[in-house]
Design a protein around this motif. Sequence first.
Motif, PDB file in Angstrom:
ATOM      1  N   ASP A 134       0.834  -1.205   0.000  1.00 22.70           N
ATOM      2  CA  ASP A 134       0.000   0.000   0.000  1.00 22.70           C
ATOM      3  C   ASP A 134       0.870   1.257   0.000  1.00 22.70           C
ATOM      4  O   ASP A 134       0.481   2.293  -0.542  1.00 22.70           O
ATOM      5  N   VAL A 135       2.041   1.136   0.620  1.00 24.54           N
ATOM      6  CA  VAL A 135       2.950   2.267   0.789  1.00 24.54           C
ATOM      7  C   VAL A 135       4.342   1.833   0.339  1.00 24.54           C
ATOM      8  O   VAL A 135       4.784   0.724   0.663  1.00 24.54           O
ATOM      9  N   VAL A 136       5.024   2.707  -0.405  1.00 27.33           N
ATOM     10  CA  VAL A 136       6.403   2.450  -0.824  1.00 27.33           C
ATOM     11  C   VAL A 136       7.272   3.607  -0.339  1.00 27.33           C
ATOM     12  O   VAL A 136       7.011   4.769  -0.669  1.00 27.33           O
ATOM     13  N   ILE A 137       8.287   3.281   0.464  1.00 32.45           N
ATOM     14  CA  ILE A 137       9.235   4.277   0.979  1.00 32.45           C
ATOM     15  C   ILE A 137      10.581   4.014   0.319  1.00 32.45           C
ATOM     16  O   ILE A 137      11.164   2.939   0.484  1.00 32.45           O
ATOM     17  N   ASP A 138      11.081   4.980  -0.429  1.00 38.55           N
ATOM     18  CA  ASP A 138      12.330   4.843  -1.181  1.00 38.55           C
ATOM     19  C   ASP A 138      13.289   5.920  -0.687  1.00 38.55           C
ATOM     20  O   ASP A 138      13.165   7.089  -1.050  1.00 38.55           O
ATOM     21  N   MET A 139      14.250   5.519   0.169  1.00 40.70           N
ATOM     22  CA  MET A 139      15.134   6.486   0.829  1.00 40.70           C
ATOM     23  C   MET A 139      16.395   6.739   0.003  1.00 40.70           C
ATOM     24  O   MET A 139      17.139   5.813  -0.308  1.00 40.70           O
ATOM     25  N   HIS A 140      16.618   8.005  -0.306  1.00 40.09           N
ATOM     26  CA  HIS A 140      17.795   8.432  -1.060  1.00 40.09           C
ATOM     27  C   HIS A 140      18.565   9.492  -0.283  1.00 40.09           C
ATOM     28  O   HIS A 140      18.037  10.154   0.622  1.00 40.09           O
ATOM     29  N   SER A 141      19.809   9.679  -0.693  1.00 40.00           N
ATOM     30  CA  SER A 141      20.583  10.866  -0.342  1.00 40.00           C
ATOM     31  C   SER A 141      21.270  11.305  -1.629  1.00 40.00           C
ATOM     32  O   SER A 141      21.033  10.732  -2.693  1.00 40.00           O
ATOM     33  N   GLY A 142      22.131  12.280  -1.540  1.00 41.23           N
ATOM     34  CA  GLY A 142      22.840  12.717  -2.737  1.00 41.23           C
ATOM     35  C   GLY A 142      23.989  11.805  -3.131  1.00 41.23           C
ATOM     36  O   GLY A 142      24.594  12.001  -4.190  1.00 41.23           O
ATOM     37  N   GLY A 143      24.292  10.792  -2.284  1.00 42.33           N
ATOM     38  CA  GLY A 143      25.422   9.933  -2.576  1.00 42.33           C
ATOM     39  C   GLY A 143      26.717  10.732  -2.671  1.00 42.33           C
ATOM     40  O   GLY A 143      26.879  11.770  -2.030  1.00 42.33           O
ATOM     41  N   ARG A 144      27.616  10.238  -3.495  1.00 35.62           N
ATOM     42  CA  ARG A 144      28.895  10.939  -3.648  1.00 35.62           C
ATOM     43  C   ARG A 144      28.799  12.119  -4.619  1.00 35.62           C
ATOM     44  O   ARG A 144      29.734  12.909  -4.715  1.00 35.62           O
ATOM     45  N   SER A 145      27.667  12.234  -5.326  1.00 29.93           N
ATOM     46  CA  SER A 145      27.590  13.255  -6.370  1.00 29.93           C
ATOM     47  C   SER A 145      26.990  14.576  -5.908  1.00 29.93           C
ATOM     48  O   SER A 145      27.347  15.626  -6.432  1.00 29.93           O
ATOM     49  N   MET A 146      26.067  14.525  -4.925  1.00 26.83           N
ATOM     50  CA  MET A 146      25.367  15.740  -4.511  1.00 26.83           C
ATOM     51  C   MET A 146      25.250  15.794  -2.993  1.00 26.83           C
ATOM     52  O   MET A 146      25.257  14.766  -2.312  1.00 26.83           O
TER      53      MET A 146
END
Length: 335
Positions: A134-146
Amino acid sequence: MVITSLDFDKPGKQQGFLQVPYSHNLGGWANVMVPITVVARGKGPTVLVLGGNHGDEYQGQIAAMKLARELTPEKVTGRVILIPSLNFPAARAATRLSPLDGMNMNRAFPGDAEGPVTSQIAHYLRTVLFPLSDVVIDMHSGGRSMEFVPCAHMHLVPDREQRARMFAAMLAWGTEFCFIYADIAGSGLLPVEAENQGKLVITTELGGGECVPASVHRITQCGLKNVLIHVGALKGREQPRKATAIITQATNREDYILAPESGIFEIAVDLGGKVKPGQTVGFIHHLERADRAPEPIVAQTAGYLITMRAPCLTQQGDCVAVIARQVSAREVLSA
């Protein structure tokens, strides 16, 4: 082609793997083993929690790993599925793209059941895990690029009811900044696939770089738990922000500033600072011609510097800054 020994309908806690066929020079019958945890109890929403969509983004991976260890069925209402390092080959290599096939997991959808490893995982999410959720949580950060101001963010999906639920969940993360963004670098995104299936999708950009401050880990881990409480999958009381979040939006191409030349990038505005149209936000210094004046990077729009390039060494065409204008909740929900 992807298989698992887990029974997604079984109550209790299970830990196992998604097994993805992959043959290499020293392994004809090998599999890529992607760790996965399922915690289920009673009736309630199914929430899919994903970290490591890009392998060099660590905040979400750590938060999902810790939650996978901590969660017990008694704490859950419904079902929580956790994949801490979705692009597992990239996570092991600390790279944005998979070293096995060169693919970007966040551009791999709809995927292919018989394609490269990344494409197989994308296909499994699209055909098996997204329909369950029902819910999708996709956690990001800028990684090494941002490097981002830590923020929860979302797309302006056309369905107003879905957008309103996503907006409320974005606020529940509790970040000082919230960010409405557009896709300027291709199609095949994981959040878009989940959105197209009608899911409540929550995404983040929580800092960046190789060195993650403790404050960003706290924002990531506390925010994840608060959102799980907000959507009704985790027992507890939702913690509201004490101060009103700054809601920002960058949905035009000119909001995303690309390097006109290669060189060394110097930022001239503090991250999270306000920017005016025509303001110089940075410079590209010329490696081969130290005598040349640097190329100014000029903002076309007004708003906040929501993210900047992390490595100073920059190639022509790299995104070096994003300017996001402040908007009201009414604008987001009615646009």
